[in-house]
Each structure stands twice: as C-alpha cells, then as structure tokens.
Design a protein around this motif. Structure first.
Motif, PDB file in Angstrom:
ATOM      1  N   LYS A 415     -42.130 -23.532  36.973  1.00 47.29           N
ATOM      2  CA  LYS A 415     -41.728 -24.105  38.208  1.00 47.29           C
ATOM      3  C   LYS A 415     -43.073 -25.209  38.858  1.00 47.29           C
ATOM      4  O   LYS A 415     -42.431 -26.351  39.334  1.00 47.29           O
ATOM      5  N   GLU A 416     -44.312 -25.215  38.497  1.00 41.84           N
ATOM      6  CA  GLU A 416     -45.216 -26.125  38.797  1.00 41.84           C
ATOM      7  C   GLU A 416     -44.840 -27.321  37.991  1.00 41.84           C
ATOM      8  O   GLU A 416     -45.169 -28.333  38.485  1.00 41.84           O
ATOM      9  N   LEU A 417     -44.546 -27.416  36.824  1.00 39.49           N
ATOM     10  CA  LEU A 417     -44.243 -28.550  35.817  1.00 39.49           C
ATOM     11  C   LEU A 417     -43.320 -29.086  36.497  1.00 39.49           C
ATOM     12  O   LEU A 417     -43.204 -30.511  36.563  1.00 39.49           O
ATOM     13  N   GLU A 418     -41.932 -28.447  36.966  1.00 39.35           N
ATOM     14  CA  GLU A 418     -40.883 -29.181  37.410  1.00 39.35           C
ATOM     15  C   GLU A 418     -41.416 -29.930  38.784  1.00 39.35           C
ATOM     16  O   GLU A 418     -40.845 -31.081  39.273  1.00 39.35           O
ATOM     17  N   GLU A 419     -42.044 -29.353  39.566  1.00 32.22           N
ATOM     18  CA  GLU A 419     -42.604 -29.714  40.763  1.00 32.22           C
ATOM     19  C   GLU A 419     -43.468 -30.910  40.538  1.00 32.22           C
ATOM     20  O   GLU A 419     -43.269 -31.901  41.177  1.00 32.22           O
ATOM     21  N   LEU A 420     -44.372 -31.033  39.382  1.00 33.09           N
ATOM     22  CA  LEU A 420     -45.077 -32.099  39.069  1.00 33.09           C
ATOM     23  C   LEU A 420     -44.152 -33.292  38.721  1.00 33.09           C
ATOM     24  O   LEU A 420     -44.059 -34.666  39.245  1.00 33.09           O
ATOM     25  N   ARG A 421     -43.090 -32.940  37.907  1.00 35.45           N
ATOM     26  CA  ARG A 421     -42.110 -34.019  37.427  1.00 35.45           C
ATOM     27  C   ARG A 421     -41.572 -34.662  38.700  1.00 35.45           C
ATOM     28  O   ARG A 421     -41.360 -35.742  38.663  1.00 35.45           O
ATOM     29  N   SER A 422     -41.025 -33.818  39.581  1.00 38.30           N
ATOM     30  CA  SER A 422     -40.290 -34.248  40.792  1.00 38.30           C
ATOM     31  C   SER A 422     -41.182 -35.050  41.651  1.00 38.30           C
ATOM     32  O   SER A 422     -40.681 -36.291  41.966  1.00 38.30           O
ATOM     33  N   ALA A 423     -42.304 -34.570  41.790  1.00 42.50           N
ATOM     34  CA  ALA A 423     -43.416 -35.615  42.377  1.00 42.50           C
ATOM     35  C   ALA A 423     -43.637 -36.913  41.723  1.00 42.50           C
ATOM     36  O   ALA A 423     -43.737 -38.046  42.632  1.00 42.50           O
ATOM     37  N   PHE A 424     -43.876 -36.978  40.650  1.00 42.25           N
ATOM     38  CA  PHE A 424     -43.863 -38.432  39.687  1.00 42.25           C
ATOM     39  C   PHE A 424     -42.661 -39.264  40.186  1.00 42.25           C
ATOM     40  O   PHE A 424     -42.859 -40.266  40.514  1.00 42.25           O
TER      41      PHE A 424
END
Length: 937
Positions: A415-424
């Motif tokens: 979940k954290e990785l997807e949130e990071l990609r979404s934020a980028f």
C-alpha cells in the motif's frame, strides 16, 4: 476551606453583575433612556447603519482573501464595538485558526469571555481558551491572568490543585523571565499564604495533629517557593531576599544564601542585555540575537528556550529566527510536545517560507506522528502561498522523501509503494498545471522529481521499464539537447539496465546533444572499446565522425556569420569615417569664399592665408568638426573631462572673430584625473537653467566646501545640462552622491562618481541592485498621479517601510512603477500576499519580490576592432545617425577614390616631402584652385 468559599462567592457576585450589563457594549453599563436628545439618537442610528455596512464589507473581503490580517482586526474591533457577541466570537475563532494572536488580542478576548462565563461549563470553555492563548507566544500577562482566574474556581472539586498546577506551568514557561518573572512568583506565594491563613486554628484553640501537619506542610510550601525564586536571576532580587528574611522565623539556610549570591552574579551579567532591550526600538532583533548568543554560550537549555521565545514574541515574522530556534530544539532538547509546538507556530507565522514547512514535516516524522496528520500538514503547505515556483518543487520533494522512507521495498508490492507512486504522479501533474499556471514555469526544468522517481523504480523496485518511460518523458520536455541529462540516464542504464539500452541511449545522445557533443561521442567510443564488437565500433566511429563533422560545419557557419556581421560593422564604421572626412572637406571648401569677402571688405586684415591661420585655432577650440572635438565631446559625455568655463555665444562679424581670439588666449582647462576622488559628475540638468554655477553651488554647499564648478556649454554658448563639481575634501564628494535623483527644476539630477572611462571602460553607474532582493517589492500598474506619500500609506500597513522609490524617466515623469523596501524578508513576503491585485485609484497593481531580469549586454568587439570604432560610434550620439544629418559635400568631392588625408586640428596634412619645404607666402586663390588643392593626392 474558608478561602475557597469566599472565592466562589466573589466569582458568583461578579458573574451576576456582568449579567446585568446590557448587550450594547461589554465594556460599559449602557446609556439610560432619558440620556441624550433625539438628534443624538438619530446620529447613533446613522453610525450604527454605517458600522453594519462596514461589517458586511469586511466579511465579504475576508471571504475573498481569508489571509488579510488587518481586515480581521478591523472586523473584530467593529463587532466588539457593536456588541455582536456571537459574531465577535466567530470572527476571533476564524482569525485564531489562521494566525497566532498577539497578547493584546488574547487578553481582550479572554476578558470578554470571562464576563459572560458564570456556569461551571462556561468556565471550562474559558479554561480551554486560556490553554490556546498560552500556546501562541510567551505571554507572562496571560499566564498571570490564567492563574488568577483559576483562583476563582477553587471552590470546585480539585480547585486548589488546579491552581497550583497552572502556577507551576506558568513558572516553567516564564518564571525565568528576568524582568517579568517576579510577578508570577509573588502571585504564587500570595496564593499559598492565603491558603495558610485559612488553615490557621481559631484564636485560643489548640490545633489538632492533622491541623498541625497541614500548617507545617503549608509553611514548607512557602519556604520552598522563596528558595526556588532566590536561586533565579530576577530583577528586585534584593527585595525578595529581604522579604524572606522578614517572613521566616528561622535563619535562611546557607545553601539558599549561596544560590542567591550566585543568581545575583548571573543577574549582573544579564543586566547589559536587558538594558539594551529596554532602550532599543522594536523589534529589537539585533539586541535579542546578542542575548541569544550569550545564553547559548552559558548553555542552560531553559534559559535559551526562554530568550528565543521572548525574541520571537516581538519578531514573529522573521523566518530565520524560527529556523534557528527549531534547529536548536530538534538537536538539543528533542522534547516531542515542545518541538512540534514550535514548528507549528513557525509555519503559522511565516507560511510563505518553504524551509519551515520542510523542517516541520521532518520533525513530525522524527517523532513518529501519525501518517494521516503528516499528510494533512503537507496539504496545508501546498495551500500556503509560496512566492517561487521552486518552493513547490522543494516541498513536494520533501514529502516524497518521507513517503519513500515508509515503503518496505523487500515486498513486491504494498500500500505504501502504491501511495508513493501515486504521489510522484500527482507531483508531476501539480507542477505542470497549478504551478506553471501561476508562475509561467514549473520550477523544475530539469525534471528532478521525475529523475528521482526513475531512480526509485530502477534501484529499489527493479522496474527499468518504468524508469525508461520516465526518462523518455524527461527528454521530450526539452532536455534532449543537454549532454549531462543523457549521461545521467546512461549511468542509470549502466547500473541497472543492459548494454543494449546503454548503446541505444548513447546513439540518441550523439544525435541530439548540442552543448557538449564531443563528450557524449567520447563516452560512446569508450563503451564500444570495452564491450562492443568490431561492427559496433565501426558504427560508433562513423556516427561520431558524421556528427562532429556536422557540428564543426555548423560552428564554421556561425563563425562566418559572426565574421560577416563584424565586417558589416567595420564597413559601417568606415562609411561613417568617410562621411566625416567629406563633411570636413566641404566646410574647408567654403572658407576661401568667406576669406575673399572679408578681404574685399577690409584690406587691413592681411592676406587670406594669414586670416586662416588666425581663425582656425578658435574654431578648433570650439570643436567645429575636427578630430580633437570628437574626442573631447565623447569624453565630456562620459564624465571624464571638464572645461574652464562657459563659452560665449557666437557673435556677428568682427565681434565673433575677436571673441574667438580671446578664447584662444585662455588656457584650456581639462579635468584633472588626479582629482577624481574630490569631484562628482552631474548630469540630466535642464538646458534652460539660468546661471548653473550659482544654482549648483547653492545646492552642493550643503555637502561641503566647493572648490570649483565647471558647467559644459555648446559651441553657441548654451548650457548642455551637465557639469563637474569639485570639492575641497573627499568626504564632501561622497556626501554629494546622496543628492543623486534629487529633483532640480522639475528633472531628476543624476550625480555620479568621476571616473576615467579610458582606464575603467567597464565602469557603470547604477546605484540599485540588479539581483533578487527578498526584502524589496517591485510594484507595477500604479497610476501616474500616485505620490510617494500615498504609496507609503498603502504599504506601511503590512510592515515597516524603510524606503520607497518611484521610477521616473529622465524628464522626471512617473512611469507607474515603484520599489518598496521593507525591514526584512518576512514583511515583504507578507505584503506581496496582501497587496498583489490591490486597486489603487482605479488601477489594479501588480506586486512581486524585486528580481530584475538579467541585462543583455551587447557582445564586445575584438580588441583589434575596438579602438577602430570607439570614437566614430560616439559621433552621432546614443541614437545613431539621424535622417537629417545629410552630407553637404559636393558630388565632385564624393567621387574621389580615396578620402582626403586625415585632418588634424582642422588642417589638411601634407606629405612629408611637402611639409619639409620652407613655407611660401600664401597667394590669393579662387574657388577652383581651392577645389584642386583638396583633390590633390
């Protein structure tokens, strides 16, 4: 508990009295019905209607711009005056959510709420309000008011312990305050003394063991307070010590005396800094900084924290001070509540400073604050209104770093990785849409956020395909021409990709790079030398050779173009030189006719040749088209040479000849470069100025004793608008520079240093900075009628204005532009937020931080050509040759193949052979003879 009952009763009585006050004005008892007459009643109604209209206007203004600090203050003042208690409470609440409130605003709010609070539930709301008030700034008066208010509630359960708790917190916060701490200590002791009085047994009765124990305990509390206070350096320590001696039945313990003397010595060290603060004008930043440095050397964390808080209470809009304080708390104290509170207050005071938001996010992460809270704080940062596009790049990068640290990259997905990609992805879109729309630039031309995203995908997620897509996007945004961008991508491929993609990237780089193609070609050849086959090597060599050949060809064409432009310049210079020579020749061709007429009219004047010799020097002194005049005029324009005095205007007939002869006899006074340090060059004066020497002497005598004033006049004797002012002392010349831009006879007078431009060709007189000045604003769109005083009235509401400069043209007419200098960067930033888009006299102004664009200087000619053109370019003035400057030379002279030999001092130079022959007696010449003489050679 007699005191508790008495306190509760007093509070109830006060509440009942407040209930009886009319709602019209919380501060007064209201007016009786029979007071005043009908006229005053009518005036009151009109004023009430005006106030209601003003309240409505202010509320509408705040709905448009909620960050208008002064608008909040005006609204609160009006609502308090009108007695609109519900609206007043709501207005104060909104303001406190956006800004930290000053001590005065909080005290007014608290007093109003205290008057309305009678029930226990209402008292709890007042307690909550006090808790909010003491968090904004360090305020001894608010703490004292808080403690005294809590005394009124000691009748409630746990009331006494609550009072003691508040007093202890107050002493922790401000008990070390050198000048205001004593009041809190004394109030605390008075409270404990009152408790002691209520614990005393009735006269004549014997106290029970419980009462005796309570008395001893209460006495010990008071002793402890005295001892604690006497160990702290506070003003009037001696009086407190004397009071303790008088109060205590036992001798003061030796330890207490020792601590008291030590505190007294510490007070003596603090006194100079306290006295400096007492005598300084607000905001006293320099004095506080000296005090902070002193306490930092001493190293007491509590005292360091206190002096920082005191400084920030008066300098709350100085971002650097907040940054230093927060850095100290982060690195030294590391107390979560204290650290986060300071960071929160910092961003509320200076929301435009991105560095404070970044530090806040880091502190929240450091103290393991919940992710949702950090994300919410980041959203607030995005809405803070930064003043530069790069600020948004920095805050996004800080938040992305935080999100990256949350990811566990050992897992394939989370979940954290997807949130990071979404934020980028959101960051890239935000910079493209929101930031670019506001600033006309994204603030990230090198796509650093996308580069970091690509690194994360390649190194941490092993997803080179996504990294390549990102780099492809980066290159399409105008970065493909830069070698360093291609090499950055190549290094990523080299570390986490494969040789095939490295080779492909370098081939594209060779094709696209325009700044350093040789470097990219070298890297490609190195790759093939290490890993490539013969076919790969041949392909790389062919590609690099072809590319470098094209590059060299383009460079050669550019050089040819530059050479052609230089040649055109040379030809133009040669044409100008020839035109001047032709003009001189045409003037000389006319002189024989003038001489003939004069000789026919007056036989006593001698032969024509003799007259020419007598007349030419005066013409040369006046500068009628000869070489010396050109040089002298150019030097005078740039502030190098001066003249001895004003030349007389042309006179008719013999008077003109006599005047020129008399000027010939006067010594030629040029500016002495050894006196540059005591001389100033004054320009842009009115040509119609009568008697400039007298006028300017009166003006410059205020700077010091004037040795000489040399105005510059034209050939006709008219003032040319500039002069030299020579002083007796160098300090007078330096002081005279302060008169620059002073309006004289309706025009701004320019005063500049006297500098020899032959020795200092690059010298420019420009007294204003051409770089970013964060404490200065640039305002455009002003009405031409706007005065300096009117603009100052608008600007001073947002900070302390140090200087205002209205931009004018050379004639002194306004251009609708201005520069406003504030005391510090914080005030200027706040003014930008509040003034940009403001309407001044029906003109919408634009306000920005002063950051003049770089001046595009013309390319300097080569050294060999510089001296060739330098003088001719000055002949026609700054605007070049005008259309009316027609050549008056006869066509017969214009057809000559070579120009006449250069004239020197107005005479045609003969060849060496001719000049060596003895001079013959001049004979009478006709016009034809004179023309032949000019055409000779």
């Amino acid at each position: 508990h007699k005191m508790a009952a008495a306190g509760a009763e007093a509070a109830a009585v006060a509440a009942e009295e407040e209930k009886r006050l009319p709602e019209g004005d919380p501060e007064s008892g209201g007016d009786s019905e029979d007071e005043g007459d009908s006229d005053s009643s009518g005036d009151g109604e009109d004023e009430e209607k005006e106030n209601e209209a003003e309240i409505q206007r202010l509320e509408e203004q705040l709905s448009i711009n909620a960050f208008d600090y002064n608008c909040h203050l005006d609204l609160i003042k009006l609502l308090r005056q009108e007695g609109e208690l519900i609206k007043l409470r709501r207005a104060r609440q909104k303001m406190s959510e956006l800004f930290p409130l000053t001590e005065e605003i909080w005290l007014d709010w608290l007093k109003d709420e205290i008057k309305m609070a009678s029930e226990s539930s209402e008292r709890e709301k007042v307690y909550e309000l006090f808790e909010r008030a003491v968090k904004d700034y360090i305020c001894p008066e608010i703490w004292l008011e808080y403690a005294q208010y809590s005394i009124g509630g000691i009748g409630q359960e746990g009331g006494i312990e609550r009072v003691r708790s508040i007093f202890e917190r107050a002493l922790t916060a401000v008990g070390l305050h050198v000048t205001k701490g004593t009041a809190l200590w004394e109030a605390y002791r008075e409270f404990e003394n009152a408790i002691l009085e209520t614990a005393q047994p009735a006269p004549g009765s014997v106290p029970s063991p419980e009462q005796q124990q309570m008395l001893c305990s209460q006495l010990e509390k008071i002793h402890t307070l005295f001892r604690r206070q006497l160990g702290i350096p506070l003003l009037d320590m001696e009086a407190s010590y004397a009071e303790y001696e008088e109060w205590s039945e036992d001798p003061i313990p030796e330890t207490t005396v020792k601590n008291y003397k030590k505190a007294l010595q510490q007070l003596e060290k603090c006194k100079p800094y306290e006295e400096a603060l007492l005598g300084a004008e607000p905001p006293k930043l320099a004095e506080y900084q000296a005090y902070i440095d002193f306490e930092m050397k001493a190293g007491d964390p509590a005292r360091i924290q206190l002096i920082y808080e005191r400084a920030l209470a008066e300098n709350c809009l100085v971002p650097d001070l907040w940054a230093r304080y927060n850095q100290y708390l982060d690195r030294q104290l590391k107390v979560k509540e204290l650290v986060l509170s300071a960071h929160d207050r910092a961003v509320r005071n200076c929301p435009w400073t991105v560095g404070l938001w970044i530090r806040y996010l880091l502190a929240m992460e450091r103290h393991r604050v919940d992710h949702g809270v950090i994300a919410e704080m980041f959203e607030k940062a995005l809405n803070a209104g930064f003043i530069q596009a790069t600020d948004y790049v920095e805050i996004w990068q800080a938040y992305l770093d935080y999100l990256r640290r949350r990811v566990d990259f050992t897992q394939d997905s989370s979940k954290e990785l997807e949130e990071l990609r979404s934020a980028f992805a959101r960051a890239v879109e935000y910079l493209k849409q929101e930031v670019e729309e506001r600033f006309s630039e994204s603030g990230d031309p090198s796509c650093t956020i996308m580069q970091n995203w690509a690194r994360v995908e390649a190194r941490l997620c092993n997803n080179m395909q996504k990294a390549r897509e990102l780099w492809d996007n980066i290159m399409t945004k105008g970065n493909a021409k830069y070698a360093n961008m291609w090499l950055e991508y190549y290094n990523l491929e080299r570390a986490h990709g494969d040789t095939q993609h490295c080779r492909k990237a370098l081939h594209r780089a060779v094709q696209c790079t325009s700044d350093y193609p040789e470097h990219v070609c070298e890297v490609l050849l190195t790759l093939e030398r290490i890993e490539g086959t013969l076919e790969d090597w041949d392909a790389a060599v062919q590609k690099t050779e072809n590319r470098l050949a094209r590059v060299n060809e383009q460079r050669a064409k550019a050089a040819e173009k530059e050479a052609a432009l230089a040649k055109q310049e040379e030809e133009k210079a040669e044409q100008r030189k020839q035109a001047r020579a032709e003009k001189k020749a045409s003037k000389k061709a006319k002189k024989p006719r003038i001489g003939d007429k004069r000789k026919a009219d007056d036989d006593d004047e001698g032969e024509w040749g003799q007259e020419e010799e007598a007349e030419l020097p005066s013409k040369r002194h006046k500068g009628d088209g000869d070489g010396i005049h050109l040089e002298e005029e150019m030097e005078v324009e740039t502030g190098l040479f001066g003249r001895s005095g004003p030349e007389k205007p042309d006179l008719p007939g013999n008077q003109k000849e006599k005047a020129s002869t008399s000027r010939k006899d006067l010594p030629k006074v040029l500016h002495d470069s050894s006196k540059d340090s005591v001389t100033v060059f004054v320009s842009n004066l009115s040509y119609t100025m009568a008697d400039p020497e007298v006028k300017l002497k009166e003006l410059f005598e205020s700077c010091g004793e004037v040795a000489e004033i040399r105005p510059v006049f034209s050939n006709k004797g008219t003032f040319r608008g500039y002069c030299y002012v020579e002083f007796k002392e160098e300090k007078s010349a330096l002081q005279a520079l302060g008169l620059d831009r002073k309006v004289v006879e309706g025009r701004p007078m320019f005063v500049s240093p006297c500098v020899d431009k032959n020795k200092n060709p690059d010298f420019k007189v420009f007294r204003y900075s051409t770089t970013l000045e964060k404490h200065k604003l640039f305002i455009s769109g002003l009405p031409f009628s706007c005065t300096k005083e009117e603009l100052e009235d608008v600007c001073k509401a947002h900070g302390n204005v140090k200087d205002i400069r209205l931009v004018t043209n050379r004639a002194g007419k306004p251009k609708g532009l201005a520069y406003v200098e504030y005391e510090n960067e914080a005030q200027a930033s706040q003014a930008v937020l509040k003034m940009d888009g403001l309407t001044v006299k029906e003109h919408v102004i634009k306000v920005a931080i002063s950051n003049p664009p770089l001046r595009k200087l013309p390319d300097k000619p080569e050294a060999g050509r510089a001296s060739q053109f330098a003088v001719p370019r000055q002949v026609y003035g700054a605007r070049g040759k005008g259309r009316t400057q027609l050549s008056m030379m006869p066509r017969a002279l214009q057809r000559q193949s070579n120009p006449v030999a250069k004239a020197e001092n107005g005479m045609v130079q003969n060849s060496p052979a001719t000049s060596s022959q003895p001079p013959e007696e001049p004979k009478k010449m006709s016009n034809a003879d004179f023309a032949k003489m000019l055409l000779k050679k």
